[in-house]
Design a protein around this motif. Structure first.
Motif, mmCIF file in Angstrom:
data_model
loop_
_atom_site.group_PDB
_atom_site.id
_atom_site.type_symbol
_atom_site.label_atom_id
_atom_site.label_comp_id
_atom_site.label_asym_id
_atom_site.label_seq_id
_atom_site.Cartn_x
_atom_site.Cartn_y
_atom_site.Cartn_z
ATOM 1 N N ALA A 43 1.362 -1.218 0.100
ATOM 2 C CA ALA A 43 0.399 0.704 0.328
ATOM 3 C C ALA A 43 0.969 1.332 -0.215
ATOM 4 O O ALA A 43 0.311 2.179 -0.258
ATOM 5 N N PHE A 44 2.407 0.782 0.624
ATOM 6 C CA PHE A 44 2.795 2.354 0.745
ATOM 7 C C PHE A 44 3.823 1.818 -0.345
ATOM 8 O O PHE A 44 5.239 1.435 -0.298
ATOM 9 N N PRO A 45 4.173 3.276 -1.432
ATOM 10 C CA PRO A 45 5.136 3.002 -2.224
ATOM 11 C C PRO A 45 6.844 3.472 -1.092
ATOM 12 O O PRO A 45 6.746 3.756 -0.476
ATOM 13 N N ARG A 46 7.314 3.285 -2.012
ATOM 14 C CA ARG A 46 8.976 3.181 -1.800
ATOM 15 C C ARG A 46 10.014 3.669 -3.034
ATOM 16 O O ARG A 46 8.713 4.275 -3.931
ATOM 17 N N ARG A 47 10.517 4.767 -2.140
ATOM 18 C CA ARG A 47 11.033 5.816 -3.029
ATOM 19 C C ARG A 47 12.753 5.995 -3.280
ATOM 20 O O ARG A 47 13.034 5.340 -2.191
ATOM 21 N N LEU A 48 12.935 5.451 -4.975
ATOM 22 C CA LEU A 48 14.251 5.402 -4.865
ATOM 23 C C LEU A 48 14.986 6.878 -4.807
ATOM 24 O O LEU A 48 14.837 7.843 -5.835
ATOM 25 N N ALA A 49 15.633 7.086 -4.397
ATOM 26 C CA ALA A 49 16.779 8.177 -4.349
ATOM 27 C C ALA A 49 18.183 8.352 -5.337
ATOM 28 O O ALA A 49 18.597 7.183 -4.886
ATOM 29 N N VAL A 50 18.865 9.144 -5.279
ATOM 30 C CA VAL A 50 20.427 9.353 -5.193
ATOM 31 C C VAL A 50 20.873 10.650 -5.499
ATOM 32 O O VAL A 50 20.407 11.727 -4.753
ATOM 33 N N ALA A 51 21.828 10.581 -5.004
ATOM 34 C CA ALA A 51 22.902 12.143 -5.116
ATOM 35 C C ALA A 51 22.197 13.014 -5.551
ATOM 36 O O ALA A 51 21.877 12.831 -6.968
ATOM 37 N N THR A 52 22.678 14.378 -5.050
ATOM 38 C CA THR A 52 21.763 15.435 -5.894
ATOM 39 C C THR A 52 22.777 15.296 -7.249
ATOM 40 O O THR A 52 22.279 15.614 -8.433
ATOM 41 N N GLU A 53 24.270 15.530 -6.803
ATOM 42 C CA GLU A 53 24.914 15.573 -8.000
ATOM 43 C C GLU A 53 24.513 13.933 -9.543
ATOM 44 O O GLU A 53 25.453 14.400 -10.550
ATOM 45 N N ASP A 54 23.900 13.418 -8.927
ATOM 46 C CA ASP A 54 23.791 12.141 -10.281
ATOM 47 C C ASP A 54 22.531 12.370 -10.678
ATOM 48 O O ASP A 54 21.995 11.205 -11.678
ATOM 49 N N GLU A 55 21.589 13.423 -10.599
ATOM 50 C CA GLU A 55 20.107 12.991 -10.052
ATOM 51 C C GLU A 55 19.785 13.147 -12.350
ATOM 52 O O GLU A 55 19.195 12.364 -13.454
ATOM 53 N N ARG A 56 20.502 14.018 -12.925
ATOM 54 C CA ARG A 56 20.412 14.089 -14.264
ATOM 55 C C ARG A 56 20.846 13.041 -14.854
ATOM 56 O O ARG A 56 20.424 12.444 -15.881
ATOM 57 N N ARG A 57 22.110 12.380 -14.344
ATOM 58 C CA ARG A 57 22.506 11.396 -15.055
ATOM 59 C C ARG A 57 22.046 9.919 -14.981
ATOM 60 O O ARG A 57 20.890 9.212 -15.633
ATOM 61 N N ALA A 58 20.750 9.622 -13.804
ATOM 62 C CA ALA A 58 20.131 8.773 -13.513
ATOM 63 C C ALA A 58 18.978 8.915 -13.703
ATOM 64 O O ALA A 58 18.124 8.118 -14.287
ATOM 65 N N ARG A 59 18.282 10.251 -14.511
ATOM 66 C CA ARG A 59 17.466 10.131 -14.764
ATOM 67 C C ARG A 59 17.383 9.784 -16.829
ATOM 68 O O ARG A 59 16.287 8.851 -17.316
ATOM 69 N N ALA A 60 18.435 9.965 -17.509
ATOM 70 C CA ALA A 60 19.207 9.477 -18.178
ATOM 71 C C ALA A 60 18.976 8.555 -18.533
ATOM 72 O O ALA A 60 18.463 7.725 -19.727
ATOM 73 N N VAL A 61 19.587 8.083 -17.653
ATOM 74 C CA VAL A 61 19.767 6.041 -17.434
ATOM 75 C C VAL A 61 18.373 5.506 -17.503
ATOM 76 O O VAL A 61 18.214 4.314 -18.563
ATOM 77 N N LEU A 62 17.191 6.096 -16.825
ATOM 78 C CA LEU A 62 16.539 5.967 -16.399
ATOM 79 C C LEU A 62 15.291 6.016 -17.913
ATOM 80 O O LEU A 62 14.516 4.854 -18.373
ATOM 81 N N THR A 63 14.926 6.637 -18.095
ATOM 82 C CA THR A 63 14.471 7.848 -19.855
ATOM 83 C C THR A 63 15.079 6.358 -20.533
ATOM 84 O O THR A 63 14.159 5.841 -21.538
ATOM 85 N N GLU A 64 16.388 6.498 -21.249
ATOM 86 C CA GLU A 64 17.074 4.771 -21.986
ATOM 87 C C GLU A 64 15.762 3.923 -21.790
ATOM 88 O O GLU A 64 16.306 3.663 -23.018
ATOM 89 N N ALA A 65 16.535 3.733 -20.835
ATOM 90 C CA ALA A 65 15.213 2.146 -20.697
ATOM 91 C C ALA A 65 14.263 2.116 -20.513
ATOM 92 O O ALA A 65 13.297 0.886 -20.668
ATOM 93 N N GLY A 66 14.139 3.516 -21.277
ATOM 94 C CA GLY A 66 12.115 2.934 -20.906
ATOM 95 C C GLY A 66 11.456 3.302 -19.520
ATOM 96 O O GLY A 66 10.102 3.153 -19.731
ATOM 97 N N GLU A 67 11.706 4.365 -18.681
ATOM 98 C CA GLU A 67 11.620 3.920 -17.573
ATOM 99 C C GLU A 67 11.284 5.010 -17.086
ATOM 100 O O GLU A 67 11.520 6.236 -17.250
ATOM 101 N N GLU A 68 9.690 5.637 -16.365
ATOM 102 C CA GLU A 68 9.393 6.684 -15.494
ATOM 103 C C GLU A 68 9.899 7.284 -15.284
ATOM 104 O O GLU A 68 10.039 6.245 -14.139
ATOM 105 N N THR A 69 10.481 9.071 -14.159
ATOM 106 C CA THR A 69 10.614 9.027 -13.414
ATOM 107 C C THR A 69 10.351 9.887 -12.554
ATOM 108 O O THR A 69 8.488 10.306 -13.195
ATOM 109 N N ALA A 70 10.196 10.057 -11.892
ATOM 110 C CA ALA A 70 9.358 11.175 -10.680
ATOM 111 C C ALA A 70 8.649 12.367 -11.079
ATOM 112 O O ALA A 70 10.616 13.303 -11.264
#
Length: 70
Positions: A43-70
C-alpha cells in the motif's frame, strides 16, 4: 538526495536499482522498512533516491531504459 522514482512493485524497484548500479550510480531506497508496518500489502510506495549530483545522469539512464521517473 533526490527522489527519482516511486513504486510499490519490489521487482521494478530492484530493476531500477540494477540499471543505476550498472551506470555507477549509488541509490538509496526510502520507506523500505514500512513493509513491516503495513504487513507487506504494497500500500505504501518505496522511493528511490540518488545523490543530488547524480540526478540528471540517473534520470537519463532510466529514460533511456524506457522507465518513468518521478
Amino acid at each position: 538526495m533526490r527522489v527519482i522514482a516511486t513504486t510499490t512493485d519490489p521487482v521494478r524497484l530492484s530493476f531500477l536499482r540494477v540499471l543505476l548500479a550498472d551506470a555507477g550510480i549509488d541509490t538509496l531506497v526510502l520507506d523500505a522498512h514500512i513493509s513491516a508496518i503495513e504487513g507487506g500489502i504494497g500500500a505504501f510506495p518505496r522511493r528511490l533516491a540518488v545523490a543530488t549530483e547524480d540526478e540528471r545522469r540517473a534520470r537519463a539512464v532510466l529514460t533511456e531504459a524506457g522507465e518513468e521517473t518521478a
